[in-house]
Design an enzyme around this catalytic site. Structure first.
Site, PDB file in Angstrom:
ATOM      1  N   SER A  42       0.757  -0.977   0.003  1.00 24.91           N
ATOM      2  CA  SER A  42      -0.032   0.218  -0.321  1.00 24.91           C
ATOM      3  C   SER A  42       0.971   1.535   0.144  1.00 24.91           C
ATOM      4  O   SER A  42       0.244   2.825  -0.458  1.00 24.91           O
ATOM      5  CB  SER A  42      -1.022   0.139   1.080  1.00 24.91           C
ATOM      6  OG  SER A  42       0.047  -0.221   2.482  1.00 24.91           O
ATOM      7  N   ASP A 339      -3.056   8.450   7.945  1.00 26.12           N
ATOM      8  CA  ASP A 339      -4.119   7.838   8.307  1.00 26.12           C
ATOM      9  C   ASP A 339      -2.964   6.856   9.676  1.00 26.12           C
ATOM     10  O   ASP A 339      -2.241   6.962  10.085  1.00 26.12           O
ATOM     11  CB  ASP A 339      -4.503   6.970   7.570  1.00 26.12           C
ATOM     12  CG  ASP A 339      -3.922   6.033   7.073  1.00 26.12           C
ATOM     13  OD1 ASP A 339      -2.648   5.950   7.169  1.00 26.12           O
ATOM     14  OD2 ASP A 339      -3.969   5.299   5.743  1.00 26.12           O
ATOM     15  N   HIS A 342      -0.265   5.221   7.602  1.00 29.23           N
ATOM     16  CA  HIS A 342       0.508   5.351   6.320  1.00 29.23           C
ATOM     17  C   HIS A 342       0.842   6.851   6.513  1.00 29.23           C
ATOM     18  O   HIS A 342       0.442   7.477   6.953  1.00 29.23           O
ATOM     19  CB  HIS A 342      -0.057   5.884   4.920  1.00 29.23           C
ATOM     20  CG  HIS A 342      -1.020   4.267   4.791  1.00 29.23           C
ATOM     21  ND1 HIS A 342      -1.647   4.077   4.940  1.00 29.23           N
ATOM     22  CD2 HIS A 342      -0.354   2.918   3.848  1.00 29.23           C
ATOM     23  CE1 HIS A 342      -2.312   2.332   4.087  1.00 29.23           C
ATOM     24  NE2 HIS A 342      -1.015   1.816   3.937  1.00 29.23           N
TER      25      HIS A 342
END
Length: 376
Positions: A42, A339, A342
């Site tokens: 991600s 977040d 990340h």
């Protein structure tokens, strides 16, 4: 629901941090890069998971709120703006962002500027991330590059295609965090693995698989590589929140596993440089780079390295992932973390700068500008 969120953290985290990117650029010029081929999780997923039936997605607001090409709409990137891969590509002269492989637009001339195979939740091991139902493991990502490789032959002809891939492309690999957070350390799903495999055994297994995967890319004519290590996954807001830590504390076990893996990864990169003729493997020390940002955040203009800008739950907004009902910070440039897992675009810019122009403390044996200009 909580346990899914609980572990979306995984990869997410510092993998995000953990690692890194690739680059590319215009078709003309001696020192320009032909393409950026990006593999990972991600941290660098640019939207592949949008095309999968999966629980790991970033295609909801306010993700992408600062991503100018989409007008602030979510694209599937797990951050508020650009990923490290996006930033590096721009800096190295890439004309377009590498298109997600699963995007219907990843055809024809577009693939000559680069393709992104990264997938939120993906890992070195095929079992990693199964809590998300679907994700692209590293093995599958390389299967997909094999398809792209044949398409490049058809577009350019065998000889020019080989030169494009070998001399004018960079292969970026940012993977590994999920193998700990969403596999080895995950309750229930991995209890069997932890009973049957020591940390040493699991790390050795990861390195063995990654060696085979990188060798396979080499056999498909990849020659310029950047390999990111695993970041301090015990320091993400999610981990700090659920373990009720102070701001300056990190969870010990995930960081210990990352350090153990990173030590063997550095040895692997050295071995591949010695054993694969004509290839250059660059090692990105994401762990120390991110720890520097977290430890000395004020020096870099941040007000917090522990609280998520977008999230909910606990002292650090670190439990519920970023979504339409999340609390959003007033100044996104002041947070290291976007977040619970990340980094923010502001942090990604600082990380990318070190990868592009940094010294051997963070990127060795050369930085990405030097790798781009290297002509075998």
């Amino acid at each position: 629901m909580a346990s899914y969120y609980h572990h979306i953290a995984a990869l997410l985290c510092l993998i995000a941090f953990t690692s890194v990117v690739a680059a590319a650029d215009n078709d003309d010029g001696g020192s320009t890069l032909g393409a950026s081929y990006i593999f990972g999780d991600s941290l660098v997923d640019a939207g592949n998971n949008n095309f999968l039936p999966t629980l790991s997605r970033a295609n909801i607001k306010p993700n992408g709120i600062d991503f100018k090409p989409s007008g602030g709409k979510p694209t599937g990137r797990y951050t508020n703006g650009r990923t490290i891969g996006d930033i590096v590509g721009e800096e190295l002269g890439q004309r377009y962002y590498a298109v997600p492989f699963l995007d219907p637009n990843s055809t024809g001339e577009a693939i000559l500027h680069g393709v992104n195979y990264a997938s939120g939740g993906g890992g070195i091991m095929n079992a990693t991330g199964r809590i998300f139902v679907n994700r692209l493991s590293m093995d599958i990502q390389i299967d997909y590059f094999n398809i792209t490789r044949k398409q490049i032959d058809k577009l350019l002809g065998a000889s020019k295609a080989k030169e494009h891939v070998m001399k004018r492309s960079i292969f970026s690999v940012s993977i590994g965090s999920n193998d700990f957070l969403n596999n080895y350390l995950l309750p229930v799903l991995s209890i069997g693995a932890r009973v049957s495999q020591s940390p040493d055994g699991f790390v050795d297994d990861l390195i063995s698989h990654l060696r085979s995967q990188l060798t396979r890319l080499y056999q498909l004519d990849a020659r310029k590589f950047i390999i990111g290590n695993v970041g301090p996954i015990g320091c993400i807001p999610y981990q700090k929140t659920i373990n009720q830590l102070n701001e300056d504390e990190c969870v010990a076990l995930p960081n210990q596993l990352a350090v153990q893996y990173n030590s063997k990864l550095k040895d692997l990169v050295a071995q591949l440089n010695d054993n694969l003729p004509g290839a250059t493997f660059v090692h990105a020390n994401v762990y120390d780079l991110v720890m520097e940002l977290i430890t000395n955040y004020a020096k870099y203009g941040f007000t917090t390295a522990s609280k998520a800008c977008c999230g909910n739950g606990g002292q650090y907004a670190g439990i519920i992932p970023c979504g339409p009902t999340s609390t959003l910070c007033t100044d996104r440039t002041k947070h290291v973390f976007w977040d619970p897992y990340h980094p923010s675009e502001a942090a990604n810019v600082l990380i990318a700068k070190q990868l592009l122009d940094g010294d051997k403390k963070y990127i060795s044996p050369m930085n990405l500008r030097q790798l781009r200009d290297l002509d075998h």
